[in-house]
Design a protein around this motif. Structure first.
Motif, mmCIF file in Angstrom:
data_model
loop_
_atom_site.group_PDB
_atom_site.id
_atom_site.type_symbol
_atom_site.label_atom_id
_atom_site.label_comp_id
_atom_site.label_asym_id
_atom_site.label_seq_id
_atom_site.Cartn_x
_atom_site.Cartn_y
_atom_site.Cartn_z
ATOM 1 N N GLY A 50 33.209 40.536 44.170
ATOM 2 C CA GLY A 50 33.793 39.208 43.990
ATOM 3 C C GLY A 50 33.481 38.387 45.242
ATOM 4 O O GLY A 50 32.626 38.757 46.057
ATOM 5 N N TYR A 51 34.196 37.265 45.392
ATOM 6 C CA TYR A 51 33.909 36.398 46.544
ATOM 7 C C TYR A 51 34.069 37.137 47.880
ATOM 8 O O TYR A 51 33.255 36.972 48.783
ATOM 9 N N LEU A 72 28.776 47.683 46.249
ATOM 10 C CA LEU A 72 29.015 48.457 45.029
ATOM 11 C C LEU A 72 30.054 47.743 44.175
ATOM 12 O O LEU A 72 31.146 47.418 44.657
ATOM 13 N N MET A 74 31.927 47.816 40.259
ATOM 14 C CA MET A 74 32.054 48.667 39.056
ATOM 15 C C MET A 74 31.695 47.927 37.768
ATOM 16 O O MET A 74 31.343 48.547 36.775
ATOM 17 N N ARG A 84 36.369 34.128 36.912
ATOM 18 C CA ARG A 84 37.198 33.611 35.805
ATOM 19 C C ARG A 84 38.454 32.889 36.274
ATOM 20 O O ARG A 84 39.420 32.758 35.514
ATOM 21 N N GLY A 87 39.317 27.785 39.488
ATOM 22 C CA GLY A 87 38.352 26.935 40.178
ATOM 23 C C GLY A 87 38.938 26.060 41.267
ATOM 24 O O GLY A 87 38.272 25.170 41.788
ATOM 25 N N PHE A 88 40.188 26.303 41.659
ATOM 26 C CA PHE A 88 40.796 25.524 42.753
ATOM 27 C C PHE A 88 40.303 26.085 44.079
ATOM 28 O O PHE A 88 40.489 27.271 44.358
ATOM 29 N N THR A 222 28.964 50.527 39.131
ATOM 30 C CA THR A 222 29.144 51.662 40.041
ATOM 31 C C THR A 222 30.552 51.640 40.602
ATOM 32 O O THR A 222 30.912 50.733 41.357
ATOM 33 N N ARG A 223 31.332 52.623 40.209
ATOM 34 C CA ARG A 223 32.728 52.634 40.625
ATOM 35 C C ARG A 223 32.913 53.566 41.822
ATOM 36 O O ARG A 223 32.467 54.708 41.790
ATOM 37 N N ASN A 257 40.480 43.321 45.700
ATOM 38 C CA ASN A 257 41.503 42.439 45.140
ATOM 39 C C ASN A 257 42.616 43.270 44.487
ATOM 40 O O ASN A 257 43.109 44.224 45.087
ATOM 41 N N TRP A 263 44.964 52.108 45.238
ATOM 42 C CA TRP A 263 44.478 52.959 46.336
ATOM 43 C C TRP A 263 45.623 53.269 47.283
ATOM 44 O O TRP A 263 46.375 52.376 47.684
ATOM 45 N N PRO A 369 43.852 39.664 36.640
ATOM 46 C CA PRO A 369 44.896 40.108 37.567
ATOM 47 C C PRO A 369 44.911 39.324 38.871
ATOM 48 O O PRO A 369 43.857 38.898 39.360
ATOM 49 N N GLY A 398 42.704 32.765 46.098
ATOM 50 C CA GLY A 398 41.716 33.354 47.011
ATOM 51 C C GLY A 398 40.382 32.645 47.113
ATOM 52 O O GLY A 398 39.516 33.086 47.863
ATOM 53 N N VAL A 399 40.170 31.566 46.368
ATOM 54 C CA VAL A 399 38.805 31.028 46.322
ATOM 55 C C VAL A 399 38.358 30.566 47.712
ATOM 56 O O VAL A 399 37.318 31.014 48.209
HETATM 57 C C1 LIG Z 1 43.193 33.507 35.707
HETATM 58 C C2 LIG Z 1 43.094 33.376 37.214
HETATM 59 C C3 LIG Z 1 43.078 32.117 37.768
HETATM 60 C C4 LIG Z 1 42.975 31.971 39.156
HETATM 61 N N1 LIG Z 1 42.854 30.717 39.672
HETATM 62 C C5 LIG Z 1 42.626 30.548 40.991
HETATM 63 C C6 LIG Z 1 42.362 29.259 41.525
HETATM 64 O O1 LIG Z 1 42.283 28.272 40.789
HETATM 65 N N2 LIG Z 1 42.168 29.146 42.874
HETATM 66 C C7 LIG Z 1 42.226 30.233 43.695
HETATM 67 O O2 LIG Z 1 42.089 30.069 44.910
HETATM 68 N N3 LIG Z 1 42.406 31.475 43.200
HETATM 69 C C8 LIG Z 1 42.585 31.667 41.887
HETATM 70 N N4 LIG Z 1 42.729 32.928 41.377
HETATM 71 C C9 LIG Z 1 42.607 34.071 42.300
HETATM 72 C C10 LIG Z 1 41.146 34.279 42.713
HETATM 73 O O3 LIG Z 1 40.355 34.425 41.567
HETATM 74 C C11 LIG Z 1 41.054 35.523 43.603
HETATM 75 O O4 LIG Z 1 41.958 35.395 44.687
HETATM 76 C C12 LIG Z 1 39.658 35.729 44.158
HETATM 77 O O5 LIG Z 1 38.699 35.722 43.132
HETATM 78 C C13 LIG Z 1 39.617 37.029 44.943
HETATM 79 O O6 LIG Z 1 38.276 37.408 45.171
HETATM 80 P P1 LIG Z 1 37.952 38.928 45.464
HETATM 81 O O7 LIG Z 1 36.515 39.043 45.711
HETATM 82 O O8 LIG Z 1 38.874 39.408 46.528
HETATM 83 O O9 LIG Z 1 38.385 39.676 44.142
HETATM 84 P P2 LIG Z 1 37.636 39.928 42.722
HETATM 85 O O10 LIG Z 1 36.930 38.759 42.243
HETATM 86 O O11 LIG Z 1 38.686 40.536 41.840
HETATM 87 O O12 LIG Z 1 36.595 41.035 43.090
HETATM 88 C C14 LIG Z 1 36.970 42.368 43.290
HETATM 89 C C15 LIG Z 1 35.930 43.212 42.605
HETATM 90 O O13 LIG Z 1 36.112 44.571 42.970
HETATM 91 C C16 LIG Z 1 35.666 45.353 41.893
HETATM 92 N N5 LIG Z 1 36.233 46.687 42.077
HETATM 93 C C17 LIG Z 1 37.536 47.035 42.089
HETATM 94 N N6 LIG Z 1 37.675 48.354 42.306
HETATM 95 C C18 LIG Z 1 36.426 48.848 42.444
HETATM 96 C C19 LIG Z 1 35.906 50.169 42.690
HETATM 97 N N7 LIG Z 1 36.716 51.217 42.827
HETATM 98 N N8 LIG Z 1 34.570 50.331 42.767
HETATM 99 C C20 LIG Z 1 33.737 49.266 42.626
HETATM 100 N N9 LIG Z 1 34.172 48.013 42.382
HETATM 101 C C21 LIG Z 1 35.499 47.803 42.309
HETATM 102 C C22 LIG Z 1 36.180 44.606 40.674
HETATM 103 O O14 LIG Z 1 35.451 44.937 39.517
HETATM 104 C C23 LIG Z 1 36.011 43.150 41.090
HETATM 105 O O15 LIG Z 1 34.824 42.585 40.595
HETATM 106 C C24 LIG Z 1 42.892 33.120 39.999
HETATM 107 C C25 LIG Z 1 42.912 34.394 39.430
HETATM 108 C C26 LIG Z 1 43.014 34.526 38.043
HETATM 109 C C27 LIG Z 1 43.013 35.901 37.444
#
Ligand SMILES: Cc1cc2nc3c(=O)[nH]c(=O)nc-3n(C[C@H](O)[C@H](O)[C@H](O)COP(=O)(O)OP(=O)(O)OC[C@H]3O[C@@H](n4cnc5c(N)ncnc54)[C@H](O)[C@@H]3O)c2cc1C
Length: 485
Positions: A50-51, A72, A74, A84, A87-88, A222-223, A257, A263, A369, A398-399
């Motif tokens: 993710g981001y 890596l 999954m 998803r 977009g804020f 890849t998990r 995330n 964990w 989630p 988190g964006v």
């Molecule tokens: C419906 C919705 C609306 C939202 N709207 C907003 C908004 O408008 N503005 C805002 O700031 N935030 C918003 N958020 C929150 C925002 O999307 C997250 O804070 C942000 O995307 C976090 O990024 P991340 O990379 O930490 O997490 P993620 O995008 O969740 O990336 C984590 C990744 O880790 C992978 N992963 C997990 N465990 C494993 C493993 N064991 N092995 C390999 N891969 C693994 C997952 O598949 C996932 O792709 C929203 C969230 C949701 C669900």
């Protein structure tokens, strides 16, 4: 009141959400990167595409293009909430009262200033790399939708004034709110200019493309199952449809995330809740004519189970509702993607706020989630042993902070001391919640109470004593969740 079409709408479930479908189609629906098999090594392994994970990879390669960085994921990059969300792209000036309370004036300003910088830098980055993520920086409006929520912004607008950054979050009169967007339920509000919007999946996929071009090795499907310290490395064990794999890494960054809640070191530090979105058909003319919403601001209401909405580049309204069901014991199960009642709550929010769009169809519904921490702020840090670093707890916001998170995590992995690694959000694992089943039961009770209270308040009913006590319980226990009073 939901329309017949609304009632026929179903959650995306296992299907890709529309943001990601569009972004993938634009790329020509490429195959996923091959899963990891066999044995390899890397300087830095990042878990999560993710981001947070992608910004970390980007930063590591920006500092040293020769570095061997393996990421890596999954699913596919952007398959999680990064592809998803609503977009804020928000700064933290609206969190100033909380930041000040937790960290003091100076450090609060440092944190908010860094996230504001990330808001701008995300736009500049898209521009620099030619990523069409529909980034627009037009500010975010908070609007009260019931007399009982009036002034919800005051602690932070006052804090902004007292700290000499009054323009960063300032109160608006009902007339000023109505000038930006008309809803029969909008009242007064506040404006945060340091805020933008993006098509979230295009940003995630754009990051994937740039990181790949810069030499990051990405394995999708890849998990990561296990991490084990072995001498001066960490052994990362994975599985995928192609079989098991392992990497010996000098440093590991966990960017998972909400999945971090499964964990052990983090299990007690997070509650997972779902957030849900619906999206209209394209209606650019109606948005202008009936709502006068032409300035591109994103909008939230003042609920804790917040409604959040913005107009997309193709003139749709994307409308979200927080406060979906919690997960049990760190498991991210089906209720996060297939919860019709939660999706309908988002649709009902849209119908209440924009009754003048009653003839407009909602075309999509999806959820995901969010990783709620005890004080609603993310934390970044390093586990004992010094080789495994983590970042999570964005609490549905988190964006922009994940961009800052990427800078912090890259610095932690490199062992470099920088202003960002001295921020007060860097250090220990966040404050713990009670163990299961108490955490789940508590989250569930709180969620039901919040929804009941805030739904009633929207109809002008002040919550009774018992309901108020239930929604304030987390604050009494020292968590920064739920309403103040
Ligand atoms: C419906 C919705 C609306 C939202 N709207 C907003 C908004 O408008 N503005 C805002 O700031 N935030 C918003 N958020 C929150 C925002 O999307 C997250 O804070 C942000 O995307 C976090 O990024 P991340 O990379 O930490 O997490 P993620 O995008 O969740 O990336 C984590 C990744 O880790 C992978 N992963 C997990 N465990 C494993 C493993 N064991 N092995 C390999 N891969 C693994 C997952 O598949 C996932 O792709 C929203 C969230 C949701 C669900």
């Amino acid at each position: 009141m939901l329309t017949d079409d609304d009632l026929a709408l179903r959650p995306a479930g296992d299907e890709r959400n529309p943001w990601l479908r569009e972004a993938l189609a634009d790329e020509g629906n490429p195959p996923a990167q091959t899963p990891l098999t066999g044995s390899t090594d890397a300087e830095v392994v990042i878990v999560g595409g993710g981001y947070t994970g992608l910004w970390t990879a980007y930063r590591l390669l920006e500092l040293d293009p020769q570095r061997r960085v393996v990421l890596l994921e999954m699913d596919i990059c952007g398959g999680g909430p990064s592809g998803r969300n609503g977009g804020f792209v928000n700064a933290w000036w609206d969190e100033l009262a909380l930041l000040r309370d937790l960290f003091g004036d100076e450090r609060a300003l440092e944190c908010a200033g860094e996230v504001a910088r990330s808001v701008t830098e995300i736009g500049a980055w898209c521009e620099r790399h030619g990523i069409e993520a529909h980034y627009r920086k037009e500010g975010m409006l908070m609007a009260s939708t019931t007399p009982l929520h009036d002034g919800a912004w005051e602690l932070s607008t006052q804090a902004a004034q007292q700290l000499g950054v009054g323009e960063a979050y300032r109160e608006l009169t009902p007339a000023e709110v109505a000038k930006r967007c008309r809803s029969p339920v909008f009242r007064g509000g506040a404006l945060m200019p340091d805020a933008g919007t993006v098509q979230p999946a295009r940003l995630a996929r754009g990051l994937r493309a740039v990181c790949t071009a810069r030499g990051a090795v990405i394995h999708e499907g890849t998990r990561v199952r296990r991490l084990r310290h072995e001498g001066s490395t960490v052994r990362v064990t994975t599985d995928s449809s192609a079989g098991p794999g392992e990497i010996r890494a000098g440093q590991v960054v966990l960017a998972m995330n909400a999945w971090a809640a499964g964990w052990r070191p983090f299990r007690r530090s997070l509650v997972t809740w779902s957030s849900w979105m619906v999206r209209t058909e394209p209606i650019p003319d109606l948005v202008a004519e009936r709502l006068g919403w032409t300035g591109g601001e994103s909008i939230i209401d003042a609920r804790f189970t917040v409604h959040y909405f913005h107009v997309t580049a193709d003139g749709r309204i994307a409308f979200g509702a927080g406060g979906g069901r919690p997960g049990y014991d760190g498991r991210i199960g089906r209720s996060f993607v297939d919860d019709l009642a939660a999706g309908r709550r988002a649709a009902a929010g849209f119908r209440r706020i924009f009754p003048q769009l009653r003839d407009v169809r909602l075309t999509d519904m999806w959820g995901g989630p969010i990783d709620v921490s005890a004080d609603h702020l993310p934390r970044f840090g390093t586990l004992a042993g010094g080789r495994v670093h983590f970042g999570f707890g964005y609490s549905g916001n988190g964006v922009a902070p994940s961009h800052l998170g990427g800078r912090i995590l890259a610095a932690l992995a490199l062992g470099s001391d920088e202003p960002t690694t001295r921020l007060p959000i860097v250090g220990a694992v966040p404050r713990r919640f009670p163990p299961e089943p108490f955490r789940y039961v508590g989250a569930r009770v709180l969620r039901e109470a919040l929804v009941r209270r805030e739904d009633g308040e929207e109809e002008g009913r002040r919550a009774g004593w018992a309901l108020r006590q239930a929604t304030r319980l987390p604050r009494r226990l020292g968590y920064r969740l739920g309403p103040e009073s």
